[in-house]
Design a protein around this motif. Structure first.
Motif, PDB file in Angstrom:
ATOM      1  N   GLY A  13       1.068  -1.188   0.086  1.00  0.00           N
ATOM      2  CA  GLY A  13       0.439  -0.124   0.114  1.00  0.00           C
ATOM      3  C   GLY A  13       1.377   1.283  -0.383  1.00  0.00           C
ATOM      4  O   GLY A  13       0.753   1.964   1.068  1.00  0.00           O
ATOM      5  N   GLY A  28      -1.458   8.229   1.104  1.00  0.00           N
ATOM      6  CA  GLY A  28      -1.788   7.910   2.083  1.00  0.00           C
ATOM      7  C   GLY A  28       0.399   7.599   2.738  1.00  0.00           C
ATOM      8  O   GLY A  28       1.165   7.919   2.777  1.00  0.00           O
ATOM      9  N   ILE A  29      -0.710   7.098   3.696  1.00  0.00           N
ATOM     10  CA  ILE A  29       0.759   6.947   5.324  1.00  0.00           C
ATOM     11  C   ILE A  29       1.446   5.770   4.535  1.00  0.00           C
ATOM     12  O   ILE A  29       2.751   6.137   4.678  1.00  0.00           O
ATOM     13  CB  ILE A  29      -0.056   5.846   6.063  1.00  0.00           C
ATOM     14  CG1 ILE A  29      -1.175   6.602   7.161  1.00  0.00           C
ATOM     15  CG2 ILE A  29       0.352   5.227   6.397  1.00  0.00           C
ATOM     16  CD1 ILE A  29      -1.988   6.218   7.914  1.00  0.00           C
ATOM     17  N   GLY A  72       1.570  -2.209  -3.943  1.00  0.00           N
ATOM     18  CA  GLY A  72      -0.072  -2.084  -4.309  1.00  0.00           C
ATOM     19  C   GLY A  72      -0.701  -2.008  -5.550  1.00  0.00           C
ATOM     20  O   GLY A  72      -0.482  -2.768  -6.612  1.00  0.00           O
ATOM     21  N   ARG A  73      -1.973  -2.015  -5.987  1.00  0.00           N
ATOM     22  CA  ARG A  73      -2.328  -2.709  -6.538  1.00  0.00           C
ATOM     23  C   ARG A  73      -2.682  -1.598  -8.088  1.00  0.00           C
ATOM     24  O   ARG A  73      -2.913  -1.969  -9.193  1.00  0.00           O
ATOM     25  CB  ARG A  73      -4.072  -3.144  -6.982  1.00  0.00           C
ATOM     26  CG  ARG A  73      -4.448  -4.085  -5.559  1.00  0.00           C
ATOM     27  CD  ARG A  73      -5.999  -3.670  -5.701  1.00  0.00           C
ATOM     28  NE  ARG A  73      -6.679  -2.792  -4.758  1.00  0.00           N
ATOM     29  CZ  ARG A  73      -7.464  -1.914  -3.985  1.00  0.00           C
ATOM     30  NH1 ARG A  73      -8.451  -2.997  -4.294  1.00  0.00           N
ATOM     31  NH2 ARG A  73      -7.880  -1.242  -3.638  1.00  0.00           N
ATOM     32  N   VAL A 100       0.284  -2.097  10.821  1.00  0.00           N
ATOM     33  CA  VAL A 100       0.106  -1.085  10.382  1.00  0.00           C
ATOM     34  C   VAL A 100      -1.588  -1.524  11.148  1.00  0.00           C
ATOM     35  O   VAL A 100      -2.330  -2.509  10.263  1.00  0.00           O
ATOM     36  CB  VAL A 100      -0.612  -0.307   9.496  1.00  0.00           C
ATOM     37  CG1 VAL A 100      -1.573   0.474   9.623  1.00  0.00           C
ATOM     38  CG2 VAL A 100       0.859   0.027   8.881  1.00  0.00           C
ATOM     39  N   PRO A 152      -1.768   4.284  13.816  1.00  0.00           N
ATOM     40  CA  PRO A 152      -2.251   4.983  14.008  1.00  0.00           C
ATOM     41  C   PRO A 152      -3.592   5.960  14.442  1.00  0.00           C
ATOM     42  O   PRO A 152      -4.576   5.289  14.147  1.00  0.00           O
ATOM     43  CB  PRO A 152      -2.528   5.827  12.086  1.00  0.00           C
ATOM     44  CG  PRO A 152      -2.316   4.022  11.740  1.00  0.00           C
ATOM     45  CD  PRO A 152      -2.322   3.347  12.742  1.00  0.00           C
ATOM     46  N   ALA A 161      -7.081   8.510  13.904  1.00  0.00           N
ATOM     47  CA  ALA A 161      -7.555   9.130  12.488  1.00  0.00           C
ATOM     48  C   ALA A 161      -6.885  10.560  11.846  1.00  0.00           C
ATOM     49  O   ALA A 161      -6.312  11.842  12.340  1.00  0.00           O
ATOM     50  CB  ALA A 161      -9.149  10.091  12.399  1.00  0.00           C
ATOM     51  N   VAL A 162      -6.065   9.711  10.186  1.00  0.00           N
ATOM     52  CA  VAL A 162      -5.137  10.852   9.496  1.00  0.00           C
ATOM     53  C   VAL A 162      -5.648  10.790   8.422  1.00  0.00           C
ATOM     54  O   VAL A 162      -6.802  10.487   7.776  1.00  0.00           O
ATOM     55  CB  VAL A 162      -3.960  10.027   9.446  1.00  0.00           C
ATOM     56  CG1 VAL A 162      -2.906  10.457   8.806  1.00  0.00           C
ATOM     57  CG2 VAL A 162      -3.219   9.406  11.239  1.00  0.00           C
ATOM     58  N   THR A 211      -6.510  10.879   5.177  1.00  0.00           N
ATOM     59  CA  THR A 211      -5.546  10.126   3.393  1.00  0.00           C
ATOM     60  C   THR A 211      -6.600  10.211   2.941  1.00  0.00           C
ATOM     61  O   THR A 211      -8.295  10.056   3.117  1.00  0.00           O
ATOM     62  CB  THR A 211      -4.992   9.300   3.641  1.00  0.00           C
ATOM     63  OG1 THR A 211      -5.875   8.266   5.209  1.00  0.00           O
ATOM     64  CG2 THR A 211      -3.808   9.118   4.788  1.00  0.00           C
TER      65      THR A 211
HETATM   66  N1  LIG Z   1      -6.306   7.482   7.943  1.00  0.00           N
HETATM   67  C1  LIG Z   1      -6.616   7.009   8.773  1.00  0.00           C
HETATM   68  O1  LIG Z   1      -7.028   7.800   9.576  1.00  0.00           O
HETATM   69  C2  LIG Z   1      -5.886   5.568   9.604  1.00  0.00           C
HETATM   70  C3  LIG Z   1      -6.102   5.169  10.821  1.00  0.00           C
HETATM   71  C4  LIG Z   1      -5.958   4.122  11.517  1.00  0.00           C
HETATM   72  C5  LIG Z   1      -4.916   3.239  10.704  1.00  0.00           C
HETATM   73  N2  LIG Z   1      -5.667   3.170   9.509  1.00  0.00           N
HETATM   74  C6  LIG Z   1      -4.472   2.265   8.419  1.00  0.00           C
HETATM   75  O2  LIG Z   1      -3.252   2.521   7.901  1.00  0.00           O
HETATM   76  C7  LIG Z   1      -2.893   1.960   6.505  1.00  0.00           C
HETATM   77  C8  LIG Z   1      -2.771   3.131   5.086  1.00  0.00           C
HETATM   78  O3  LIG Z   1      -4.113   3.599   5.074  1.00  0.00           O
HETATM   79  P1  LIG Z   1      -3.986   5.013   4.590  1.00  0.00           P
HETATM   80  O4  LIG Z   1      -4.927   5.674   5.805  1.00  0.00           O
HETATM   81  O5  LIG Z   1      -3.081   5.630   4.011  1.00  0.00           O
HETATM   82  O6  LIG Z   1      -5.220   4.913   3.217  1.00  0.00           O
HETATM   83  P2  LIG Z   1      -5.120   5.194   1.697  1.00  0.00           P
HETATM   84  O7  LIG Z   1      -4.304   6.418   1.541  1.00  0.00           O
HETATM   85  O8  LIG Z   1      -6.212   4.615   1.131  1.00  0.00           O
HETATM   86  O9  LIG Z   1      -3.573   3.664   2.173  1.00  0.00           O
HETATM   87  C9  LIG Z   1      -4.528   2.107   1.932  1.00  0.00           C
HETATM   88  C10 LIG Z   1      -3.389   1.915   0.451  1.00  0.00           C
HETATM   89  O10 LIG Z   1      -3.588   0.277   0.730  1.00  0.00           O
HETATM   90  C11 LIG Z   1      -3.381  -0.261  -0.514  1.00  0.00           C
HETATM   91  N3  LIG Z   1      -4.397  -1.387  -0.712  1.00  0.00           N
HETATM   92  C12 LIG Z   1      -5.581  -1.311  -0.846  1.00  0.00           C
HETATM   93  N4  LIG Z   1      -6.100  -2.893  -0.579  1.00  0.00           N
HETATM   94  C13 LIG Z   1      -5.307  -3.003  -1.599  1.00  0.00           C
HETATM   95  C14 LIG Z   1      -4.975  -4.911  -1.697  1.00  0.00           C
HETATM   96  N5  LIG Z   1      -5.688  -6.003  -1.895  1.00  0.00           N
HETATM   97  N6  LIG Z   1      -3.489  -4.926  -2.855  1.00  0.00           N
HETATM   98  C15 LIG Z   1      -2.837  -3.990  -1.946  1.00  0.00           C
HETATM   99  N7  LIG Z   1      -2.852  -2.800  -1.475  1.00  0.00           N
HETATM  100  C16 LIG Z   1      -3.619  -2.818  -1.237  1.00  0.00           C
HETATM  101  C17 LIG Z   1      -4.124   1.409  -1.367  1.00  0.00           C
HETATM  102  O11 LIG Z   1      -3.703   0.910  -2.567  1.00  0.00           O
HETATM  103  P3  LIG Z   1      -4.186   0.798  -3.968  1.00  0.00           P
HETATM  104  O12 LIG Z   1      -5.507   0.923  -4.151  1.00  0.00           O
HETATM  105  O13 LIG Z   1      -3.037   0.695  -5.306  1.00  0.00           O
HETATM  106  O14 LIG Z   1      -4.079  -0.961  -4.399  1.00  0.00           O
HETATM  107  C18 LIG Z   1      -3.759   2.046  -0.908  1.00  0.00           C
HETATM  108  O15 LIG Z   1      -1.758   2.984  -1.206  1.00  0.00           O
HETATM  109  C19 LIG Z   1      -4.123   0.990   6.303  1.00  0.00           C
HETATM  110  O16 LIG Z   1      -4.194  -0.065   6.886  1.00  0.00           O
HETATM  111  C20 LIG Z   1      -5.633   1.424   7.089  1.00  0.00           C
HETATM  112  O17 LIG Z   1      -6.029   0.697   7.823  1.00  0.00           O
HETATM  113  C21 LIG Z   1      -5.250   4.439   8.647  1.00  0.00           C
END
Ligand SMILES: NC(=O)c1ccc[n+]([C@@H]2O[C@H](COP(=O)([O-])OP(=O)(O)OC[C@H]3O[C@@H](n4cnc5c(N)ncnc54)[C@H](OP(=O)(O)O)[C@@H]3O)[C@@H](O)[C@H]2O)c1
Length: 253
Positions: A12, A16-17, A36-37, A136, A180, A182-183, A185
């Protein structure tokens, strides 16, 4: 965790993160591989950077994970850090019978994805010095959002899995949980501009400071995540649960 000279795989890493972590870790003198995809998003992360590599991988696909691990270990035999960051979040309504495809997708990506990618790399990592696995999870693993029930449950499961992994790999691989709050993204639509969520750069700055501590804490909990992480331990679970869910209800209105 060594601050430089690691070879790091981040799932991923195209947004985002994951993307910000990749950029900051590369700037510190590490080789970083992002997956990532969406290959295009990954290529944006690595564009113009030395020591950054992009590969498409869908962590929902067990056969693709096995083939990818084989290929990447051959190409980067020095790989010593895995960051399981890929995740998706959906809202759900448990009060009525519904289609469960979102529930299944979240369990597959967030929990099974973490388990499968870890499984594919664990033997290799065990044989490396300074080996690290980072999972994460989320503040919602500790105090859930009722309208993101399955998401919160997958993150609670990632927390438990990570604790067990740490115990089983003690002395072989360091296991770190990143929690994390709430961030800002695009994890959910519009979230990158949502008021009250931590700006991504500020969050990553705190994460990098904690990752660079020697020894690195086994849980990376930034200031804003402490309320949720410690709520149960400090006897404030009900109060924090009510506050988070009142804010969530207001946000969704
Ligand atoms: N932002 C928050 O508030 C928050 C809070 C707590 C935890 N988190 C965790 O932090 C992590 C990163 O999230 P983010 O906030 O940075 O959101 P994000 O920008 O949507 O990032 C998620 C990433 O995961 C990848 N992904 C999703 N499904 C996938 C799959 N089947 N295979 C491979 N890659 C996949 C996506 O890339 P593709 O779509 O290109 O596959 C994307 O780059 C996640 O685990 C999320 O649950 C986030």
């Amino acid at each position: 965790m060594k601050t430089s000279e690691n070879t790091i795989l981040i799932t991923g890493g195209g947004s985002g993160i994951g993307r910000e972590l990749a950029v900051r870790l590369q700037a510190q003198g590490n080789i970083v591989i992002v997956t990532g995809r969406r290959l295009e998003a990954l290529q944006t992360t690595v564009a113009g950077q030395d020591n950054m590599h992009a590969f498409a991988l869908d962590v929902d696909d067990p056969q693709a994970i096995t083939a990818f691990a084989k290929q990447i270990i051959k190409q980067f035999p020095q790989i010593n850090v895995l960051i399981n960051n890929a995740g998706i979040m959906r809202y759900d309504d448990l009060s009525t019978q519904a289609d469960l495809s979102d529930a299944q997708a979240q369990i597959t990506t967030n929990l099974l994805g973490t388990i499968r990618v870890t499984n594919a790399f664990v033997d290799h990592l065990k044989a490396q010095s300074d080996a690290i696995i980072v999972s994460v999870s989320s503040g919602l693993a500790f105090v859930p959002r009722a309208d993101a029930a399955v998401y919160s449950a997958t993150k609670a499961a990632v927390h438990v899995y990570t604790q067990c992994l740490r115990q089983q790999l003690a002395g072989l691989v360091e296991v770190i949980e990143l929690v994390p709050p709430a961030v800002q993204t695009e994890l959910t639509p519009g979230q990158s501009e949502r008021e009250g969520y931590q700006p991504l750069h500020a969050f990553i700055g705190e994460v990098m400071d904690l990752l660079n501590e020697q020894p690195t804490p086994s849980e990376i909990v930034v200031e804003r995540a402490r309320l949720q992480r410690l709520a149960e331990r400090e006897g404030r679970f009900a109060q924090v649960f009510d506050r988070i869910n009142a804010n969530a209800a207001q946000q969704r209105r």
